[in-house]
Design a protein around this motif. Structure first.
Motif, PDB file in Angstrom:
ATOM      1  N   PRO A  77       0.791  -1.233   0.000  1.00  0.00           N
ATOM      2  CA  PRO A  77       0.000   0.000   0.000  1.00  0.00           C
ATOM      3  C   PRO A  77       0.828   1.291   0.000  1.00  0.00           C
ATOM      4  CG  PRO A  77      -1.045  -1.613   1.402  1.00  0.00           C
ATOM      5  CD  PRO A  77       0.275  -2.202   0.973  1.00  0.00           C
ATOM      6  N   SER A  78       1.922   1.314   0.732  1.00  0.00           N
ATOM      7  CA  SER A  78       2.752   2.527   0.767  1.00  0.00           C
ATOM      8  C   SER A  78       3.521   2.752  -0.535  1.00  0.00           C
ATOM      9  CB  SER A  78       3.740   2.454   1.931  1.00  0.00           C
ATOM     10  OG  SER A  78       4.641   1.373   1.753  1.00  0.00           O
ATOM     11  N   GLU A  79       3.521   1.766  -1.423  1.00  0.00           N
ATOM     12  CA  GLU A  79       4.251   1.866  -2.689  1.00  0.00           C
ATOM     13  C   GLU A  79       3.319   1.940  -3.903  1.00  0.00           C
ATOM     14  OE1 GLU A  79       7.597   2.106  -2.907  1.00  0.00           O
ATOM     15  OE2 GLU A  79       7.856   1.928  -0.744  1.00  0.00           O
ATOM     16  N   GLN A  80       2.018   2.025  -3.652  1.00  0.00           N
ATOM     17  CA  GLN A  80       1.061   2.079  -4.756  1.00  0.00           C
ATOM     18  C   GLN A  80       1.111   3.430  -5.459  1.00  0.00           C
ATOM     19  OE1 GLN A  80      -2.725   0.783  -3.109  1.00  0.00           O
ATOM     20  NE2 GLN A  80      -1.964  -1.298  -2.818  1.00  0.00           N
ATOM     21  N   ARG A  81       0.608   3.439  -6.661  1.00  0.00           N
ATOM     22  CA  ARG A  81       0.543   4.627  -7.519  1.00  0.00           C
ATOM     23  C   ARG A  81       1.930   5.106  -7.958  1.00  0.00           C
ATOM     24  NH1 ARG A  81      -4.506   5.357  -8.294  1.00  0.00           N
ATOM     25  NH2 ARG A  81      -6.043   5.170  -6.675  1.00  0.00           N
ATOM     26  N   LYS A  82       2.849   4.151  -8.074  1.00  0.00           N
ATOM     27  CA  LYS A  82       4.193   4.445  -8.575  1.00  0.00           C
ATOM     28  C   LYS A  82       4.463   3.675  -9.871  1.00  0.00           C
ATOM     29  CE  LYS A  82       6.137   5.329  -4.003  1.00  0.00           C
ATOM     30  NZ  LYS A  82       7.201   4.966  -3.039  1.00  0.00           N
ATOM     31  N   GLY A  83       3.445   2.977 -10.390  1.00  0.00           N
ATOM     32  CA  GLY A  83       3.601   2.217 -11.623  1.00  0.00           C
ATOM     33  C   GLY A  83       4.071   0.785 -11.412  1.00  0.00           C
ATOM     34  N   TYR A  84       4.215   0.367 -10.146  1.00  0.00           N
ATOM     35  CA  TYR A  84       4.721  -0.984  -9.870  1.00  0.00           C
ATOM     36  C   TYR A  84       3.733  -2.071 -10.300  1.00  0.00           C
ATOM     37  CZ  TYR A  84       8.338   1.231  -6.943  1.00  0.00           C
ATOM     38  OH  TYR A  84       9.394   1.977  -6.471  1.00  0.00           O
ATOM     39  N   GLY A  85       2.460  -1.843 -10.085  1.00  0.00           N
ATOM     40  CA  GLY A  85       1.458  -2.827 -10.495  1.00  0.00           C
ATOM     41  C   GLY A  85       1.465  -3.014 -12.005  1.00  0.00           C
ATOM     42  N   GLN A  86       1.498  -1.916 -12.730  1.00  0.00           N
ATOM     43  CA  GLN A  86       1.548  -1.998 -14.190  1.00  0.00           C
ATOM     44  C   GLN A  86       2.821  -2.691 -14.655  1.00  0.00           C
ATOM     45  OE1 GLN A  86       0.679   1.642 -16.340  1.00  0.00           O
ATOM     46  NE2 GLN A  86      -0.538   2.382 -14.610  1.00  0.00           N
ATOM     47  N   ALA A  87       3.943  -2.380 -14.038  1.00  0.00           N
ATOM     48  CA  ALA A  87       5.228  -2.949 -14.455  1.00  0.00           C
ATOM     49  C   ALA A  87       5.267  -4.463 -14.245  1.00  0.00           C
ATOM     50  CB  ALA A  87       6.372  -2.278 -13.696  1.00  0.00           C
ATOM     51  N   ILE A  88       4.831  -4.930 -13.090  1.00  0.00           N
ATOM     52  CA  ILE A  88       4.890  -6.365 -12.834  1.00  0.00           C
ATOM     53  C   ILE A  88       3.856  -7.114 -13.680  1.00  0.00           C
ATOM     54  CG2 ILE A  88       3.374  -6.568 -10.797  1.00  0.00           C
ATOM     55  CD1 ILE A  88       5.745  -8.314  -9.582  1.00  0.00           C
ATOM     56  N   MET A  89       2.726  -6.460 -13.972  1.00  0.00           N
ATOM     57  CA  MET A  89       1.741  -7.078 -14.870  1.00  0.00           C
ATOM     58  C   MET A  89       2.297  -7.183 -16.294  1.00  0.00           C
ATOM     59  SD  MET A  89      -1.024  -8.281 -13.558  1.00  0.00           S
ATOM     60  CE  MET A  89      -2.115  -8.340 -14.986  1.00  0.00           C
ATOM     61  N   ARG A  90       2.947  -6.138 -16.784  1.00  0.00           N
ATOM     62  CA  ARG A  90       3.547  -6.214 -18.123  1.00  0.00           C
ATOM     63  C   ARG A  90       4.563  -7.347 -18.193  1.00  0.00           C
ATOM     64  NH1 ARG A  90       3.584  -0.530 -17.809  1.00  0.00           N
ATOM     65  NH2 ARG A  90       5.781  -0.561 -17.237  1.00  0.00           N
ATOM     66  N   ALA A  91       5.349  -7.513 -17.127  1.00  0.00           N
ATOM     67  CA  ALA A  91       6.376  -8.563 -17.104  1.00  0.00           C
ATOM     68  C   ALA A  91       5.746  -9.949 -17.163  1.00  0.00           C
ATOM     69  CB  ALA A  91       7.250  -8.416 -15.857  1.00  0.00           C
ATOM     70  N   VAL A  92       4.723 -10.199 -16.356  1.00  0.00           N
ATOM     71  CA  VAL A  92       4.110 -11.534 -16.355  1.00  0.00           C
ATOM     72  C   VAL A  92       3.312 -11.764 -17.635  1.00  0.00           C
ATOM     73  CG1 VAL A  92       1.920 -11.094 -15.121  1.00  0.00           C
ATOM     74  CG2 VAL A  92       3.133 -13.268 -14.816  1.00  0.00           C
ATOM     75  N   GLU A  93       2.663 -10.727 -18.153  1.00  0.00           N
ATOM     76  CA  GLU A  93       1.938 -10.872 -19.423  1.00  0.00           C
ATOM     77  C   GLU A  93       2.895 -11.273 -20.546  1.00  0.00           C
ATOM     78  OE1 GLU A  93      -1.571  -7.540 -18.661  1.00  0.00           O
ATOM     79  OE2 GLU A  93       0.202  -6.988 -19.809  1.00  0.00           O
ATOM     80  N   ALA A  94       4.071 -10.665 -20.593  1.00  0.00           N
ATOM     81  CA  ALA A  94       5.055 -10.991 -21.627  1.00  0.00           C
ATOM     82  C   ALA A  94       5.508 -12.450 -21.516  1.00  0.00           C
ATOM     83  CB  ALA A  94       6.249 -10.049 -21.545  1.00  0.00           C
ATOM     84  N   LEU A  95       5.733 -12.910 -20.289  1.00  0.00           N
ATOM     85  CA  LEU A  95       6.147 -14.305 -20.081  1.00  0.00           C
ATOM     86  C   LEU A  95       5.053 -15.282 -20.489  1.00  0.00           C
ATOM     87  CD1 LEU A  95       7.976 -13.939 -16.648  1.00  0.00           C
ATOM     88  CD2 LEU A  95       9.037 -14.356 -18.885  1.00  0.00           C
ATOM     89  N   ILE A  96       3.808 -14.951 -20.140  1.00  0.00           N
ATOM     90  CA  ILE A  96       2.685 -15.812 -20.504  1.00  0.00           C
ATOM     91  C   ILE A  96       2.508 -15.828 -22.022  1.00  0.00           C
ATOM     92  CG2 ILE A  96       0.176 -16.087 -20.330  1.00  0.00           C
ATOM     93  CD1 ILE A  96       0.405 -15.003 -17.431  1.00  0.00           C
ATOM     94  N   GLU A  97       2.632 -14.682 -22.648  1.00  0.00           N
ATOM     95  CA  GLU A  97       2.503 -14.609 -24.104  1.00  0.00           C
ATOM     96  C   GLU A  97       3.599 -15.427 -24.791  1.00  0.00           C
ATOM     97  OE1 GLU A  97       1.763 -11.315 -27.597  1.00  0.00           O
ATOM     98  OE2 GLU A  97       2.816 -10.670 -25.792  1.00  0.00           O
ATOM     99  N   GLN A  98       4.804 -15.408 -24.247  1.00  0.00           N
ATOM    100  CA  GLN A  98       5.914 -16.190 -24.826  1.00  0.00           C
ATOM    101  C   GLN A  98       5.615 -17.688 -24.823  1.00  0.00           C
ATOM    102  OE1 GLN A  98       9.521 -15.197 -22.713  1.00  0.00           O
ATOM    103  NE2 GLN A  98       9.429 -13.060 -23.351  1.00  0.00           N
ATOM    104  N   LYS A  99       4.734 -18.131 -23.939  1.00  0.00           N
ATOM    105  CA  LYS A  99       4.360 -19.545 -23.877  1.00  0.00           C
ATOM    106  C   LYS A  99       3.283 -19.892 -24.909  1.00  0.00           C
ATOM    107  CE  LYS A  99       5.617 -20.169 -19.033  1.00  0.00           C
ATOM    108  NZ  LYS A  99       6.477 -21.348 -19.015  1.00  0.00           N
ATOM    109  N   GLY A 100       2.814 -18.873 -25.664  1.00  0.00           N
ATOM    110  CA  GLY A 100       1.813 -19.109 -26.701  1.00  0.00           C
ATOM    111  C   GLY A 100       0.394 -18.815 -26.276  1.00  0.00           C
ATOM    112  N   CYS A 101       0.218 -18.177 -25.161  1.00  0.00           N
ATOM    113  CA  CYS A 101      -1.116 -17.908 -24.628  1.00  0.00           C
ATOM    114  C   CYS A 101      -1.821 -16.797 -25.409  1.00  0.00           C
ATOM    115  CB  CYS A 101      -0.993 -17.512 -23.158  1.00  0.00           C
ATOM    116  SG  CYS A 101      -2.559 -17.131 -22.380  1.00  0.00           S
TER     117      CYS A 101
END
Length: 139
Positions: A77-101
């Motif tokens: 909570p003290s680190e929200q609104r700094k773009g961390y949620g978006q950044a970690i989501m982009r990272a996992v989305e890229a990994l999932i997409e690389q698997k053919g999803c």
């Protein structure tokens, strides 16, 4: 600045504390057992984000050959609104997409308007489906 990397089992206590702080731990789910199960299937899709404060974000991704899934997205909570949620989501989305999803699904309690708004802001939409579940393991 946040460094995103694959979860290390030595971080379990810190990760569970973050999930508790974010309200993700519910009585019917044992977070330690959830981690144990995740490490048996696509452990490369279990990511943590860390900065000078320690672990400040997590996400558990999954892909079973048909759809990708997101679980345990958390940002301190003290680190929200700094773009961390978006950044970690982009990272996992890229990994999932690389698997053919072709598509990722996730579930959010309908009462959690702030989280729904977050997901909508990063491109997720309401599929107009009803989520159903059945517990196979009862403690």
């Amino acid at each position: 600045m946040m460094d995103i990397r694959i979860y290390n089992p030595t971080e379990q206590e810190e990760v569970i504390a973050l999930w508790q702080e974010c309200g993700l731990v519910v009585p019917q789910n044992d977070p330690a057992r959830d981690i144990e199960r995740k490490l048996k299937v696509d452990p490369d899709l279990f990511l943590v984000g860390a900065n000078d404060s320690g672990i400040v974000a997590t996400v558990m991704g999954g892909y079973e050959g048909h759809r990708g899934w997101i679980n345990y997205l958390a940002v301190k909570p003290s680190e929200q609104r700094k773009g961390y949620g978006q950044a970690i989501m982009r990272a996992v989305e890229a990994l999932i997409e690389q698997k053919g999803c072709p598509k990722i699904n996730l579930q959010v309690r309908e009462s959690n308007a702030a989280v729904i708004a977050f997901y909508q802001a990063i491109g997720y939409g309401d599929d107009r489906v009803v989520g159903l579940g059945k517990r196979l393991e009862i403690d």
